[in-house]
Scaffold this motif. Structure first.
Motif, mmCIF file in Angstrom:
data_model
loop_
_atom_site.group_PDB
_atom_site.id
_atom_site.type_symbol
_atom_site.label_atom_id
_atom_site.label_comp_id
_atom_site.label_asym_id
_atom_site.label_seq_id
_atom_site.Cartn_x
_atom_site.Cartn_y
_atom_site.Cartn_z
ATOM 1 N N ARG A 182 26.791 108.883 -47.101
ATOM 2 C CA ARG A 182 25.738 108.957 -46.145
ATOM 3 C C ARG A 182 24.922 107.763 -45.890
ATOM 4 N N ILE A 183 25.066 106.718 -46.794
ATOM 5 C CA ILE A 183 24.277 105.464 -46.821
ATOM 6 C C ILE A 183 24.962 104.546 -46.039
ATOM 7 N N MET A 184 24.160 103.957 -45.006
ATOM 8 C CA MET A 184 24.779 102.932 -44.177
ATOM 9 C C MET A 184 24.200 101.583 -44.239
ATOM 10 N N ALA A 185 24.888 100.718 -44.503
ATOM 11 C CA ALA A 185 23.851 99.353 -44.677
ATOM 12 C C ALA A 185 23.683 98.810 -43.376
ATOM 13 N N HIS A 186 22.580 99.207 -42.687
ATOM 14 C CA HIS A 186 22.412 98.675 -41.197
ATOM 15 C C HIS A 186 21.014 98.997 -40.842
ATOM 16 N N THR A 187 20.393 98.699 -39.943
ATOM 17 C CA THR A 187 18.884 98.973 -39.429
ATOM 18 C C THR A 187 19.078 99.850 -38.229
ATOM 19 N N TYR A 188 20.066 100.221 -37.559
ATOM 20 C CA TYR A 188 19.970 101.222 -36.601
ATOM 21 C C TYR A 188 21.711 101.601 -36.550
ATOM 22 N N GLY B 27 18.755 99.027 -44.143
ATOM 23 C CA GLY B 27 17.981 97.879 -43.691
ATOM 24 C C GLY B 27 18.907 96.740 -43.640
ATOM 25 N N ILE B 28 18.509 95.693 -44.402
ATOM 26 C CA ILE B 28 19.498 94.353 -44.723
ATOM 27 C C ILE B 28 19.611 94.335 -45.983
ATOM 28 N N PRO B 29 21.067 94.639 -46.258
ATOM 29 C CA PRO B 29 21.533 94.550 -47.846
ATOM 30 C C PRO B 29 20.976 93.287 -48.339
ATOM 31 N N GLY B 30 20.886 93.274 -49.582
ATOM 32 C CA GLY B 30 20.579 91.834 -50.381
ATOM 33 C C GLY B 30 19.314 91.328 -49.931
ATOM 34 N N LEU B 31 18.506 91.627 -49.036
ATOM 35 C CA LEU B 31 17.255 90.997 -48.588
ATOM 36 C C LEU B 31 16.306 92.054 -48.829
ATOM 37 N N GLU B 32 16.258 92.846 -49.420
ATOM 38 C CA GLU B 32 15.270 94.184 -49.610
ATOM 39 C C GLU B 32 13.853 93.297 -49.778
ATOM 40 N N ALA B 33 13.922 92.322 -50.824
ATOM 41 C CA ALA B 33 12.798 91.855 -51.273
ATOM 42 C C ALA B 33 12.047 91.069 -49.944
ATOM 43 N N LYS C 212 27.294 90.794 -45.117
ATOM 44 C CA LYS C 212 26.711 92.247 -44.409
ATOM 45 C C LYS C 212 25.501 91.592 -43.705
ATOM 46 N N HIS C 213 24.718 90.947 -44.642
ATOM 47 C CA HIS C 213 23.204 90.639 -44.099
ATOM 48 C C HIS C 213 23.483 89.654 -42.992
ATOM 49 N N VAL C 214 24.477 88.737 -42.860
ATOM 50 C CA VAL C 214 24.806 87.988 -41.707
ATOM 51 C C VAL C 214 25.106 88.686 -40.434
ATOM 52 N N HIS C 215 26.018 89.924 -40.573
ATOM 53 C CA HIS C 215 26.401 90.679 -39.458
ATOM 54 C C HIS C 215 25.082 91.750 -38.804
ATOM 55 N N ILE C 216 24.384 92.096 -39.914
ATOM 56 C CA ILE C 216 23.172 92.727 -39.530
ATOM 57 C C ILE C 216 22.123 91.984 -38.674
ATOM 58 N N PHE C 217 21.862 90.840 -39.492
ATOM 59 C CA PHE C 217 21.023 89.923 -38.504
ATOM 60 C C PHE C 217 21.654 89.902 -36.971
ATOM 61 N N LEU C 218 22.827 89.447 -37.020
ATOM 62 C CA LEU C 218 23.298 89.437 -35.555
ATOM 63 C C LEU C 218 23.475 90.529 -34.623
ATOM 64 N N ALA C 219 23.493 91.621 -35.472
ATOM 65 C CA ALA C 219 23.486 92.977 -34.604
ATOM 66 C C ALA C 219 22.001 93.067 -34.163
ATOM 67 N N ASN C 220 21.003 92.766 -35.077
ATOM 68 C CA ASN C 220 19.484 92.728 -34.506
ATOM 69 C C ASN C 220 19.248 91.834 -33.330
ATOM 70 N N LEU C 221 20.019 90.817 -33.329
ATOM 71 C CA LEU C 221 19.678 89.703 -32.251
ATOM 72 C C LEU C 221 20.323 90.096 -30.927
ATOM 73 N N TYR C 222 21.285 90.787 -31.161
ATOM 74 C CA TYR C 222 21.753 90.890 -29.654
ATOM 75 C C TYR C 222 21.070 92.210 -29.135
ATOM 76 N N VAL C 223 20.177 92.877 -29.629
ATOM 77 C CA VAL C 223 19.612 93.880 -29.032
ATOM 78 C C VAL C 223 18.015 93.344 -28.683
ATOM 79 N N LEU C 224 17.568 92.145 -29.717
ATOM 80 C CA LEU C 224 16.429 91.634 -29.409
ATOM 81 C C LEU C 224 16.106 90.354 -28.564
ATOM 82 N N VAL C 225 16.909 89.564 -28.628
ATOM 83 C CA VAL C 225 17.194 88.043 -28.324
ATOM 84 C C VAL C 225 17.107 88.126 -26.440
ATOM 85 N N PRO C 226 17.953 89.167 -25.977
ATOM 86 C CA PRO C 226 17.975 88.976 -24.469
ATOM 87 C C PRO C 226 16.814 89.500 -23.798
#
Length: 317
Positions: free
Chosen positions: A174-180, A18-24, A273-287
């Motif tokens: 095998r642990i990847m800090a990402h949502t996809y 998921g989004i590392p550092g923001l699990e809560a 990392k959490h900033v990068h992962i947020f951006l990665a989710n934005l470019y598959v969601l926002v358009p």
């Protein structure tokens, strides 16, 4: 290294954290993600339905828009359901082959969407710069060939990612800090040199998406020159309004993607990392969310048909 040893070093499963550092805050973050996904589904399905059922909208511009909506649906549906399962249920486990399949779909669909945007820029160029031959140049056969060429290109340029990732040893990582799953996220799990992956990923980005954006910019240079040569203010306003919708979609598509791509390769240790992962989710969601809104709000023909459809449904209740 022998092929059997490489095969043995491949993990059976990967774990997306998921989004590392923001699990809560995963539950709270999932709410806007879920809302955006539902809006994307509703908006794009409505666009496809309106264009598909209204014969008056079977012009090249709207057929390309229909293809854009199909790619938007595919892009968001490939990633968001898994993302939500991670944020809601901590269900981050995914098979290695499943991860590669998701990675292939994400990158190939993204490359296809870039091709569609280029085709839409070409459509506007022909409509404004050569209107008398518009229906001759962009007939159904040509549109089909453009769509087929976009699919073939995206599959051809993305397929090597699978072989480049399968050749790497992972040494139990095998642990990847990402949502996809995406190419560089998987490659960074490897316990070997990934220079080839980095170079090929950069080459694909520059020769596919980067080249598309340059050709789109060149097309709009010719378009704007032709628009400002039109004698009528109303004609200029109408042409700019039509192009404005497409330019808005282009900016929504390319801006977060290029920023995410550049930070992943050149700012990997500088951007959290959490900033990068947020951006990665934005470019598959926002358009997928904004594209039908932009075209629905700014394109009179689509807006009128949507109002007519809603009135018919209201009258039938």
């Amino acid at each position: 290294m022998s092929s059997s040893n490489v095969s043995d070093s491949l993990p059976a499963t990967l774990i997306l954290t998921g989004i590392p550092g923001l699990e809560a805050f995963h539950t709270w973050i999932s709410i806007p993600f879920c809302v955006m996904y539902l809006v994307a589904l509703l908006g794009n399905v409505a666009l496809i339905f309106i264009i598909g059922t209204e014969s008056a909208l079977h012009a090249p511009m709207y057929l390309f828009l229909c293809l854009l909506s199909l790619t938007d649906l595919a892009l968001s549906s490939t990633t968001v359901p898994k993302t939500l399962s991670i944020l809601w249920l901590q269900a981050g486990e995914i098979s290695f082959d499943g991860c590669l399949a998701q990675m292939f779909c994400v990158h190939s669909i993204y490359a296809l969407e870039s091709s569609v945007l280029l085709a839409m820029a070409f459509d506007r160029y022909v409509a404004i710069c050569n209107p008398l031959r518009y229906t001759v140049i962009l007939n159904y056969t040509v549109i089909g060939r453009i769509g087929f060429a976009g699919i073939v290109r995206s599959v051809v340029v993305v397929s090597p990612f699978i072989f480049l990732l399968r050749r790497l040893p992972y040494c139990g990582h095998r642990i990847m800090a990402h949502t996809y799953c995406e190419h560089m996220g998987i490659a960074r799990l490897a316990c070997a040199n990934i220079t080839v992956n980095i170079v090929y990923g950069l080459t694909v980005a520059l020769l596919a998406v980067g080249l598309d954006s340059i050709l789109i910019a060149i097309s709009y240079g010719f378009i704007l020159r032709a628009v400002f040569c039109l004698p009528s203010k109303d004609a200029r306003r109408k042409a700019l309004s039509t192009c404005g919708s497409h330019l808005g979609v282009i900016l929504v598509f390319y801006t977060p993607a290029f920023f995410s791509f550049l930070t992943h390769r050149f700012g990997h240790n500088r951007v959290p990392k959490h900033v990068h992962i947020f951006l990665a989710n934005l470019y598959v969601l926002v358009p997928p969310v904004l594209n039908p809104i932009i075209y629905g709000a700014r394109t009179k023909e689509i807006r009128n048909h949507l109002v007519k459809l809603l009135c018919l449904e209201k009258g039938s209740i």
